[in-house]
Structures are given as C-alpha cells and as structure tokens.
Design an enzyme around this catalytic site. Structure first.
Site, PDB file in Angstrom:
ATOM      1  CD1 TRP A 198      40.112  36.330  45.484  1.00  0.00           C
ATOM      2  CD2 TRP A 198      39.552  34.275  44.786  1.00  0.00           C
ATOM      3  NE1 TRP A 198      40.976  35.980  44.481  1.00  0.00           N
ATOM      4  CE2 TRP A 198      40.647  34.724  44.034  1.00  0.00           C
ATOM      5  CE3 TRP A 198      39.025  33.006  44.532  1.00  0.00           C
ATOM      6  CZ2 TRP A 198      41.240  33.940  43.035  1.00  0.00           C
ATOM      7  CZ3 TRP A 198      39.606  32.245  43.545  1.00  0.00           C
ATOM      8  CH2 TRP A 198      40.703  32.713  42.805  1.00  0.00           C
TER       9      TRP A 198
ATOM     10  CD  GLU B   7      36.092  33.897  43.011  1.00  0.00           C
ATOM     11  OE1 GLU B   7      36.342  35.120  42.882  1.00  0.00           O
ATOM     12  OE2 GLU B   7      36.303  33.066  42.130  1.00  0.00           O
TER      13      GLU B   7
ATOM     14  CD  GLN C  65      43.028  33.690  39.810  1.00  0.00           C
ATOM     15  OE1 GLN C  65      41.996  33.029  39.873  1.00  0.00           O
ATOM     16  NE2 GLN C  65      43.094  34.937  40.228  1.00  0.00           N
TER      17      GLN C  65
ATOM     18  CG  PHE D 279      41.841  39.407  46.036  1.00  0.00           C
ATOM     19  CD1 PHE D 279      40.590  39.867  46.423  1.00  0.00           C
ATOM     20  CD2 PHE D 279      42.383  39.913  44.862  1.00  0.00           C
ATOM     21  CE1 PHE D 279      39.879  40.788  45.653  1.00  0.00           C
ATOM     22  CE2 PHE D 279      41.688  40.836  44.087  1.00  0.00           C
ATOM     23  CZ  PHE D 279      40.436  41.276  44.484  1.00  0.00           C
TER      24      PHE D 279
ATOM     25  CG  ASN E  70      35.167  31.509  38.205  1.00  0.00           C
ATOM     26  OD1 ASN E  70      34.656  31.499  39.327  1.00  0.00           O
ATOM     27  ND2 ASN E  70      35.821  32.547  37.731  1.00  0.00           N
ATOM     28  CD  GLU E  71      33.708  35.956  38.412  1.00  0.00           C
ATOM     29  OE1 GLU E  71      34.142  36.685  37.511  1.00  0.00           O
ATOM     30  OE2 GLU E  71      33.923  36.159  39.605  1.00  0.00           O
TER      31      GLU E  71
ATOM     32  NE  ARG F 200      35.090  28.244  42.984  1.00  0.00           N
ATOM     33  CZ  ARG F 200      35.228  29.419  42.404  1.00  0.00           C
ATOM     34  NH1 ARG F 200      35.276  30.526  43.130  1.00  0.00           N
ATOM     35  NH2 ARG F 200      35.329  29.496  41.106  1.00  0.00           N
TER      36      ARG F 200
ATOM     37  CG  ASN G 226      32.596  33.905  42.097  1.00  0.00           C
ATOM     38  OD1 ASN G 226      32.245  32.966  42.777  1.00  0.00           O
ATOM     39  ND2 ASN G 226      33.497  33.802  41.139  1.00  0.00           N
TER      40      ASN G 226
ATOM     41  CD  GLU H 154      42.650  39.366  40.849  1.00  0.00           C
ATOM     42  OE1 GLU H 154      42.626  38.307  41.487  1.00  0.00           O
ATOM     43  OE2 GLU H 154      41.679  39.811  40.203  1.00  0.00           O
ATOM     44  CD1 TRP H 155      41.973  37.030  37.370  1.00  0.00           C
ATOM     45  CD2 TRP H 155      43.040  35.654  35.977  1.00  0.00           C
ATOM     46  NE1 TRP H 155      41.522  35.735  37.611  1.00  0.00           N
ATOM     47  CE2 TRP H 155      42.158  34.888  36.779  1.00  0.00           C
ATOM     48  CE3 TRP H 155      43.826  34.975  35.036  1.00  0.00           C
ATOM     49  CZ2 TRP H 155      42.041  33.500  36.661  1.00  0.00           C
ATOM     50  CZ3 TRP H 155      43.707  33.597  34.911  1.00  0.00           C
ATOM     51  CH2 TRP H 155      42.823  32.877  35.718  1.00  0.00           C
TER      52      TRP H 155
ATOM     53  CE1 TYR I  53      34.945  38.257  43.633  1.00  0.00           C
ATOM     54  CE2 TYR I  53      36.373  39.178  45.321  1.00  0.00           C
ATOM     55  CZ  TYR I  53      36.040  38.139  44.466  1.00  0.00           C
ATOM     56  OH  TYR I  53      36.793  36.993  44.440  1.00  0.00           O
TER      57      TYR I  53
ATOM     58  CG  HIS J 192      38.630  29.921  37.905  1.00  0.00           C
ATOM     59  ND1 HIS J 192      38.002  30.006  39.130  1.00  0.00           N
ATOM     60  CD2 HIS J 192      39.075  31.170  37.656  1.00  0.00           C
ATOM     61  CE1 HIS J 192      38.077  31.239  39.599  1.00  0.00           C
ATOM     62  NE2 HIS J 192      38.740  31.978  38.720  1.00  0.00           N
TER      63      HIS J 192
HETATM   64  C1  NOJ Z   1      36.726  36.474  40.541  1.00  0.00           C
HETATM   65  C2  NOJ Z   1      37.558  35.470  39.798  1.00  0.00           C
HETATM   66  O1  NOJ Z   1      36.869  34.253  39.759  1.00  0.00           O
HETATM   67  C3  NOJ Z   1      38.940  35.263  40.381  1.00  0.00           C
HETATM   68  O2  NOJ Z   1      39.687  34.534  39.463  1.00  0.00           O
HETATM   69  C4  NOJ Z   1      39.561  36.596  40.714  1.00  0.00           C
HETATM   70  O3  NOJ Z   1      40.867  36.451  41.166  1.00  0.00           O
HETATM   71  C5  NOJ Z   1      38.706  37.306  41.739  1.00  0.00           C
HETATM   72  N1  NOJ Z   1      37.411  37.563  41.158  1.00  0.00           N
HETATM   73  C6  NOJ Z   1      39.263  38.641  42.217  1.00  0.00           C
HETATM   74  O4  NOJ Z   1      39.286  39.529  41.169  1.00  0.00           O
END
Ligand code: NOJ
Length: 506
Positions: free
Chosen positions: A456, A407, A52, A472, A200-201, A110, A332, A463-464, A334, A155
């Site tokens: 974050w 995050e 990213q 963000f 990661n996640e 991080r 993480n 953002e994927w 949100y 990640h």
């Molecule tokens: C979690 C992910 O680890 C990160 O890559 C992503 O950008 C954020 N969430 C926000 O969606």
C-alpha cells in the site's frame, strides 16, 4: 471459476527495523535462489481502492456515495478540506498506471469496485453499464500485461441511497444489497477475476463508522466520540454482524469460486504476565471477525465479555456460516501494540479499556520502552516482529489457511516545509518495507502459508481524514498536474521483486 473471493480483516503489526534487504544485496545469486521462501507463483503487487483513486465522482452515470456526501457536507473533517472528487483520476489514467505497475514488475493489482459506479442506487435503480465497461477495460488491460486483478467488492464506499433508506450496515437489508452487488460483479467480471475479497477491514471500518464515529455515517456515543446519533456500545456489533452475514451471502452466491474475508490485524504483545494468551486472544477475537466465518459462531471470549450486546446468529445462519469455505484470509498489516488486560486489573482509560473494546488496553509503550519507532502517522509504530507473530497466530488458529498480505505500507506526512526531493528520497519507506518483508519471509519459513504481498500503495492518494497530506505511494503524485513520479522505494521494490521472483524463471 475456481477461486472464491476472500474477505480478509487487516491486522496492524509493529516491528523492529531489520535489514534483510542488505543480506539480499550482498548475497550471491545462487544463495538467493535457495534461500528465498517465495514460490514462483507468489503474487507481488500494489493495492488501491476506488474512492481513494478513481475520482470521476459524477462521471458517466456514477451515483453519489457515502464519502461523496460526507466530504462535501463536512469539509472541515478532512485535514486539507479536500475530497475524492478527482483523487488521482485513475478512472481516466488507468493505462498510464498499468505502465507504472509494469515498470515495477508486479504480477498483481488489488483494486476495489466503486459500488455507486456500478449500482448508483443499489438495488433500487438500474445497473450503470458505463461503470461495468470501465472495470472490464481495467481488468482486460491488467491481464494483457500479465498482472492478476485482485478485486475487493467493497472498500468503505456505498451508495448514499442505502444510508438514506435503511442506515446501511445497521440493517440486515444491507446483506441483500451486498449480495446483489456481488452477483453482478461475479457475472460481469468473474470469468477473468480469480481472486475476490468481499469487504475491506470490516473490523477496523466499524470502529471508525459506529464506535468512534469519525467516518461516515458518523454514529457514536460518549465517551467514544462526539456524534449527534448512535450507540457505541451496541451499534458496532450490529454493523459487524451484518458484514459477516453479507460476506456469507456473497460466498453462497459465488460458491463456484474462492472467497476470503479481510481484516485489520494489530500485532499485540501482552503487557501483563498472567493469562497472557487468553487476554491476547480476547483482543484479537474482538477485532478479527474471522471465527464466525470459519467456525460458525463468535469466539467464547467475545460472548463472555459482550453478553447481550453481541447479536446472535440464528440456527440457519450458523449452519450457513459453517458451510462457507474460506479460501484465504487477506491481511492488512501496518503496526503493533502492547496490550494490557483491563478485565482482571485496573487500567487507565484509553483505546481498548472499555467493554465495547474488549477490556484490552492498547498501548504503544511499556514503561519507557516504545513498541517501535513512531512514523509520521500517530497510529503507526515500526515493529516487524509483530507481523511475524501475527502470521504465526493466524496460521495456528485457522489451520494454516492460505493468506495474502493485502496491504502493508508506510505513510509520509507532508508538512509545509517538506520538499519534493525529500518525498522522492523515501529511505524510511524502504527501511520499513524491507523490515516487514524480512518478517514475512521469517513467518513463511516458520510455515505460514502466505501467497502474496500487496504494497500500500502504488500511488499517493486520498488518505481519508488526512486528505492528500499523508502519502503512502511508491509513486509521488503532484495534485495539480496529477503527474506520477517514481520515489526511491519504487526502484527498491522493483529490485526486490526481481531478486525474489523473476530470477526463478531464468
Ligand atoms: C488501510 C485501508 O484499507 C486503506 O484504505 C488506507 O488508505 C490504508 N490502511 C492506510 O491508512
């Protein structure tokens, strides 16, 4: 090396917008000092990830990874048809970015290692020493500014060669490749990096890669998603199993330090009354693969629901897992959801209503009542209280293991009519962070052993599937010039850190 890397699964929580920041602004200095639950060594940082941020996708020996291939072959799958070729070019601009961190007063950063930058072909080729040099320079520069490097080994991105050879996370071979990566990173960076996280996640990643198939390698089956190959009822659990064992492998290699596992956690409020807790646990357990790492086995709720779809650990693997010492959990977080049981009652179809998703339907409203204000992001409702509850849940379930919030952040969707002034004047982000940091403080006062918080993100970034349209960052990035400009939230975070931490030193 005293610290092992920690893998944290990220939990999404929802919350009510509270205004503790006002309390701080209005309080006297001494009251603040007495009331702040943050210890003086608390890490306040910002978070990022290699794909990213770095860009330089073919620079100085980097190999192609799964996201390079996916974005190039399927530009239409990314909202703005973009990719991470350039991202925010942190590979060339890390010194400038460290200046920005210094301006915020953070003491942690991080970031993740780009696997294909260090090992362009995984185990099947040599080490790319230019990649090693890059991370050495980054780590040294951070440390020289008093910023602790907090490194994630992986990640989402991995060398495409591993997909082509053995289907990456579907194969136990991936455990060996991951162990190899971990070994090389520990050897080259471990003298200075004291906080490591493995993956990661993984719990969220696998939903996207092997259940819904929206992320590469795009594997799934109907009705979960429309992919040309895959099996959503089985493959997510095989892939998850391999991530757990890959984590274990890295921990064993590192054994001299401290390590954690990293999860995505949603705040979940039971919707139905009976057996609420059991149902809540079932959902949490299906998506938080921490139990095997701490207790050496899958939770019984998961075994009961999934039966033979759940891979088994061998006796030796169970013993190995039980011996792992998890030094902290990375979270993480949100947002949060309501949860409705679908095992004992009838549910409409939806996210969570199937066996593969634990028969626990995730909802953003209960009747007419929303879990919290919806943000620009369709999965993100604001509900800080869920954050507090999640931290308390983890505290109780895992013997108050230390936790880092790896995050937490707020996304602004850039619409055609959005102006730069609006993006810079990000009061909604401030409101969000303020509410979640209040909830964090409450959880710490409840006794949760939280050691750090990473916003974050430092910068707007790739953002994927949203591409560059979902922002963000605490700093705005102009994607033509790559100029970084502080948003209002940057000065807010700086003040917050100053109020809560720096004052303790004077
Ligand atoms: C979690 C992910 O680890 C990160 O890559 C992503 O950008 C954020 N969430 C926000 O969606």
């Amino acid at each position: 090396m005293n610290n092992l890397p920690i893998f944290v699964f990220i939990i999404i929580l929802q919350s009510l917008i509270l205004s503790s920041s006002c309390l701080y602004q209005n309080s006297s200095h001494n009251i603040l000092q007495d009331s702040s639950p943050f210890p003086s060594d608390f890490l306040f940082g910002t978070a990022s990830s290699a794909y990213q941020y770095e860009g330089a996708f073919l620079t100085e020996g980097k190999g192609l990874n799964n996201w390079d291939i996916f974005t190039h072959e399927n530009p239409g799958k990314i909202r703005d048809e973009n990719n991470g070729d350039m991202a925010v070019d942190q590979y060339h601009r890390f010194k400038e970015d460290i200046q920005l961190m210094t301006s915020l007063g953070v003491n942690g950063y991080r970031f993740s290692i780009s696997w294909s930058r260090v090992l362009p072909r995984g185990r099947f080729g040599g080490i790319n020493y230019s990649g090693i040099k890059y991370y050495n320079r980054l780590i040294d520069a951070l440390i020289s500014r008093g910023i602790k490097p907090f490194v994630t080994l992986n990640h989402l991105d991995y060398p495409q060669e591993l997909e082509n050879r053995f289907q990456s996370w579907l194969s136990p071979e991936m455990q060996n490749d991951f162990g190899y990566l971990a070994d090389i990173c520990f050897k080259h960076f471990g003298d200075r990096v004291k906080h490591w996280t493995t993956l990661n996640e993984p719990n969220q990643q696998i939903i996207l890669t092997h259940l819904k198939g929206t992320f590469p390698p795009s594997r799934c089956s109907l009705p979960y998603g429309n992919c040309s190959q895959g099996n959503s009822e089985r493959e997510p659990f095989i892939a998850a199993h391999n991530t757990i064992l890959a984590h274990a492998k890295a921990v064993h290699i590192y054994r001299r330090g401290s390590l954690a596992l990293w999860c995505k956690h949603h705040g979940l409020n039971p919707l139905a009354i009976p057996s609420q807790i059991e149902k809540l646990q079932r959902e949490l357990n299906l998506f938080i693969p921490i139990d095997p790492i701490i207790y050496g086995k899958y939770p019984k709720e998961m075994v009961n629901v999934l039966g033979s779809a759940l891979p088994r650990f061998s006796r030796k693997e169970m013993e190995n897992l039980k011996q792992l010492r998890l030094d902290f959990i990375g979270i993480n977080h949100y947002t949060s959801y309501f949860i409705q049981d679908c095992l004992f009652s009838t549910c409409n179809a939806g996210d969570g209503a199937s066996k593969a998703q634990g028969f626990a339907l995730k909802l953003d409203r209960k009747g007419n009542v929303s879990i919290g204000e919806l943000t620009d992001v369709n999965w993100q409702h604001i509900h800080p209280e869920g954050f507090r509850k999640t931290l308390n849940y983890l505290k109780n379930r895992y013997h108050n293991i230390p936790m880092f919030i790896t995050e937490n952040g707020f996304g602004d969707l850039q619409k055609p009519e959005t102006t730069l002034t609006e993006l810079l004047n990000d009061t909604k982000r401030i409101q969000y962070m303020s509410g979640y940091l209040d909830a964090l403080q409450s959880a710490m006062r409840d006794g949760a052993n939280v050691k750090g918080y990473f916003a974050w993100s430092l910068l707007d970034n790739f953002e994927w599937l949203y591409g560059y349209k979902l922002r963000f960052g605490l700093f705005h990035v102009d994607y033509t010039s790559l100029k970084r400009t502080p948003k209002l939230s940057a000065s807010w975070y700086k003040n917050y850190i100053g109020e809560h931490i720096r004052r303790k030193y004077y």
